[in-house]
Design an enzyme around this catalytic site. Structure first.
Site, mmCIF file in Angstrom:
data_model
loop_
_atom_site.group_PDB
_atom_site.id
_atom_site.type_symbol
_atom_site.label_atom_id
_atom_site.label_comp_id
_atom_site.label_asym_id
_atom_site.label_seq_id
_atom_site.Cartn_x
_atom_site.Cartn_y
_atom_site.Cartn_z
ATOM 1 N N SER A 63 0.840 -1.195 0.000
ATOM 2 C CA SER A 63 0.000 0.000 0.000
ATOM 3 C C SER A 63 0.881 1.252 0.000
ATOM 4 C CB SER A 63 -0.954 -0.047 1.202
ATOM 5 O OG SER A 63 -1.913 0.963 1.124
ATOM 6 N N HIS A 120 -7.622 -5.634 -0.596
ATOM 7 C CA HIS A 120 -6.379 -4.881 -0.395
ATOM 8 C C HIS A 120 -5.544 -5.445 0.748
ATOM 9 C CE1 HIS A 120 -3.714 -1.480 -0.829
ATOM 10 N NE2 HIS A 120 -3.879 -1.121 0.440
ATOM 11 N N ASP A 155 -8.554 -4.959 -6.449
ATOM 12 C CA ASP A 155 -8.039 -3.959 -5.504
ATOM 13 C C ASP A 155 -8.141 -2.570 -6.131
ATOM 14 O OD1 ASP A 155 -6.827 -2.576 -3.510
ATOM 15 O OD2 ASP A 155 -4.894 -3.601 -3.640
#
Length: 543
Positions: A341, A466, A398
């Site tokens: 991320s 995610h 995602d």
């Protein structure tokens, strides 16, 4: 008295009755031909009739095999129109009449919960980690580190590369665990050394890394509320630098590996930095060949801002890597930056700077999970020019991997933008060239899909798609883009069920709960039995 040589006289009536019943029996292949007549027709002197009879039997056998079962015939009568009911092609009508979408899930569930699959589920839900074998990579370590952009290793996925990707993802999980175990950090004094439980004991942490979030507010805000300065700037532990020190592991990998691991977004101010989506110029960009390199403002701020008691992420990571390069200057080294991320975005900035931090810098590779876009095409060209190898692991569901920016700025990705008209392409290119939101991904892509997992729901929520553990689960089961989830996946499902239980199929959560309940009952039963047993007069042996 006997009739003939074999039949006693007292059994003649029984023999004649059986003979008459045998004559009346009919053949299932041809109801018009009795077994007796067929037996008589199969004499050696009647070859032509025997051939015709064989053909007749084969024809009747073919009709018998094509005849649908009674339940299927009833299903056909309900679901097929009249003209198809009377069709001569029974096999085609049978397949078209079956409602496979309704029948398949039940069959699949029964298949997956067979004793063999139930034992496999027990193994995957156990707390004991089971890893794929670590093969010797010494002769091909540069290839697995991206020297050839992982050509021929991704689809189908090479088993050694799969193990390496999962291994580097677990370094990021260690960063998450270390931060969440103690997220607080004093703003009045320097931070104390932090313990990191590394998944690989052959590595040793040499440096803690900090990132400072800085949200600019008007000057009058400081005058009105001077005690709320912590709301505008705050430093947080974001990762670490580790180096491999085990001689056997160094021999297996073919080099001494330096790992920089960075976690994802975890604080409110970091979320605020993520929302600064405007592109800004990179400092010290003197590349005259490619267009101006620009990156997202929030990512660059987190990377370059100094804290009250800690240096910036850029300063600390470059200083530590230079020190390690000097310590192990006589050995073969590699630098691997991994993140998830926000950490995946910062990993690109770290790798870009590390590639030029020393005159003879070691090979630099990035393994990023669920990373957003970081900069424009100029930044992508700069990364390629610095020979930084980037492997982006992307989940097809995602949404974080599709932001920031708009989709027209993507280069080399067909999943988000497909232009069929050359005129439209030219217009988009012209808009893209002067567009401040024209972001572009970097590197080589390994794309997985939540829907390929037999354990996750196909409509899993955004958080699950995610989640880092979901990423590692999908990578561990990925074989190829056109192949199902591999049946011999090694990664335990325990953490996935605990963290994403609402996104795991009900079939497996119910089985997991039943297995857990059974285990607790067994442990409770054994504990009660041990309490009922008389206590020993002496302490048991440590062995």
């Amino acid at each position: 008295m006997q009739i003939g040589s074999t039949i006693p006289a007292h059994n003649i009536q029984l023999f004649q009755a059986r003979r008459e019943s045998f004559k009346c029996q009919t053949s299932p292949l041809n109801p018009f031909i009795t077994k007796a007549s067929s037996t008589q027709s199969l004499k050696p002197n009647s070859s032509s009739s025997s051939t015709e009879l064989t053909r007749l039997h084969l024809s009747n056998l073919d009709k018998l095999l094509q005849k649908p079962a009674p339940e299927q015939s009833q299903l056909l009568d309900k679901e097929q129109p009249f003209d198809q009911k009377n069709s001569n092609n029974g096999g085609r009508v049978l397949l078209e009449g079956l409602n496979l979408a309704r029948i398949w899930p039940e069959m699949k569930a029964a298949e997956e919960m067979s004793p063999r699959n139930l034992n496999r589920l027990k193994r995957l839900l156990s707390k004991t980690e089971e890893y794929s074998p670590r093969n010797n990579l010494a002769s091909r370590w540069r290839e697995y580190h991206g020297s050839n952009d992982w050509v021929g290793l991704l689809d189908p996925l090479d088993e050694n590369l799969r193990r390496e990707v999962v291994r580097y993802g677990e370094f990021v999980q260690a960063a998450y665990h270390s931060f969440h175990s103690d997220p607080a950090m004093s703003a009045e004094e320097p931070p104390y050394p932090r313990y990191v439980a590394l998944p690989d004991r052959s590595y040793r942490v040499t440096k803690s890394l900090y990132a400072t979030s800085s949200v600019g507010l008007p000057k009058w805000f400081d005058d009105v509320a001077p005690d709320l300065g912590w709301m505008t700037q705050r430093s947080s532990w974001i990762g670490y630098v580790a180096v491999c020190e085990d001689k056997r592991e160094i021999q297996r990998m073919g080099r001494r590996d330096i790992v920089i691991s960075l976690r994802g977004t975890a604080t409110c101010l970091e979320w605020a930095e993520n929302l600064k989506a405007n592109l800004v110029d990179m400092a010290g960009n003197d590349d005259q060949v490619h267009e101006q390199s620009k990156v997202e403002c929030g990512f660059l701020s987190l990377y370059k801002t100094r804290g009250a008691h800690v240096p910036s992420l850029a300063e600390s990571v470059v200083e530590e890597v230079r020190r390690l390069i000097e310590v192990y200057k006589d050995e073969t080294l590699s630098i691997t930056v991994t993140g998830h991320s926000l950490g995946a975005a910062l990993a690109l900035l770290v790798a870009d700077e590390l590639s030029t931090c020393a005159p003879q810098a070691p090979p630099v590779a990035v393994f990023s999970f669920g990373g957003p876009r970081v900069g424009n095409r100029g930044f992508s060209s700069r990364i390629n020019a610095n020979n930084v190898k980037v492997l982006r692991i992307v989940n097809n569901q995602d949404l974080i991997t599709r932001v920031p920016g708009i989709f027209m700025g993507e280069e080399g990705t067909q999943h988000e933008h497909k232009a069929t008209n050359t005129n439209i392409t030219r217009v988009l290119e012209m808009l893209n060239k002067n567009n401040p939101w024209a972001y572009s991904h970097v590197g080589t892509e390994l794309r997985v899909d939540t829907k390929m997992s037999p354990y996750l729901k196909p409509n899993a929520d955004v958080a699950c798609c995610h989640d880092l553990e979901a990423y590692l689960h999908l990578v561990d089961g990925f074989m190829a883009s056109n192949c199902p989830f591999r049946a011999n996946a090694k990664r335990s499902l325990l953490k996935l069920v605990n963290e994403q239980g609402s996104n795991v199929k009900k079939l497996y959560t119910s089985k997991a709960n039943a297995l857990t309940k059974l285990k607790l009952e067994r442990e409770g039963r054994s504990m009660s039995m041990s309490m009922q047993m008389p206590s020993p007069t002496c302490l048991p042996s440590p062995s």
